[in-house]
Motif scaffolding. Structure first.
Motif, short mmCIF file in Angstrom:
data_model
loop_
_atom_site.label_atom_id
_atom_site.label_comp_id
_atom_site.label_asym_id
_atom_site.label_seq_id
_atom_site.Cartn_x
_atom_site.Cartn_y
_atom_site.Cartn_z
N LEU A 197 0.82 -1.20 0.00
CA LEU A 197 0.00 0.00 0.00
C LEU A 197 0.86 1.26 0.00
O LEU A 197 0.52 2.25 -0.65
N ALA A 198 1.97 1.23 0.72
CA ALA A 198 2.85 2.39 0.77
C ALA A 198 3.54 2.65 -0.57
O ALA A 198 3.74 3.80 -0.96
N SER A 199 3.88 1.58 -1.27
CA SER A 199 4.55 1.76 -2.57
C SER A 199 3.57 2.03 -3.70
O SER A 199 3.97 2.51 -4.76
N GLY A 200 2.30 1.70 -3.49
CA GLY A 200 1.29 1.94 -4.52
C GLY A 200 1.37 1.01 -5.70
O GLY A 200 0.83 1.33 -6.77
N THR A 201 2.01 -0.14 -5.55
CA THR A 201 2.16 -1.06 -6.68
C THR A 201 0.90 -1.86 -6.94
O THR A 201 0.69 -2.32 -8.05
N GLY A 202 0.08 -2.06 -5.94
CA GLY A 202 -1.16 -2.80 -6.14
C GLY A 202 -0.97 -4.29 -5.93
O GLY A 202 0.14 -4.81 -5.86
N PHE A 203 -2.08 -4.98 -5.83
CA PHE A 203 -2.08 -6.40 -5.57
C PHE A 203 -2.36 -7.16 -6.86
O PHE A 203 -3.21 -6.76 -7.66
N SER A 204 -1.65 -8.25 -7.06
CA SER A 204 -1.86 -9.10 -8.23
C SER A 204 -1.52 -10.54 -7.83
O SER A 204 -1.22 -10.81 -6.67
N ARG A 205 -1.56 -11.41 -8.78
CA ARG A 205 -1.18 -12.79 -8.49
C ARG A 205 0.27 -12.88 -8.07
O ARG A 205 0.65 -13.74 -7.28
N ALA A 206 1.09 -12.02 -8.61
CA ALA A 206 2.51 -12.03 -8.25
C ALA A 206 2.72 -11.66 -6.79
O ALA A 206 3.74 -12.04 -6.19
N TRP A 207 1.79 -10.93 -6.21
CA TRP A 207 1.90 -10.54 -4.80
C TRP A 207 1.93 -11.78 -3.91
O TRP A 207 2.64 -11.80 -2.91
#
Length: 112
Positions: A38-48
């Protein structure tokens, strides 16, 4: 002998002494990764889910639930067994140790 028992059966002994300790470890690892994402703003995906801390957190949660189920099903039999060789722990304990080490190392590397 007790040190050897903790080395080989540490996660199972931890959960037998504190039944939700694995879930707390799981929540800690996953929540740190959620905060970082959340802090980096990259978002959630399957790779997460492939990140070491998330995967290890899920592994701890599954192991904790498995141990609770095993205690519920075999509780009295395990208490009366004395010395019990559990092959599942011979496989799972090193995996938990290695993955936890990798997750903590990865979190420390990212924080620098």
């Amino acid at each position: 002998m007790d040190l050897i028992g903790w080395i080989f059966f540490g996660p199972a002994k931890l959960i037998s002494h504190a039944p939700y300790a694995g879930l707390l470890i799981s929540a800690a690892l996953i929540s740190v990764e959620v905060i970082r994402t959340l802090a980096s703003g990259t978002g959630f995906s399957r790779a997460w889910f492939r990140r070491a801390s998330v995967f290890t957190g899920l592994l701890w949660a599954i192991f904790n639930l498995y141990e609770l189920q095993l205690a519920a099903v075999l509780g009295s039999a395990l208490a009366n067994a004395g010395v019990l060789l559990r092959l599942d722990l011979i496989v799972l304990t090193p995996i938990l140790y290695v993955m936890t080490g990798v997750a903590v190392y990865g979190l420390l590397q990212k924080s620098r």
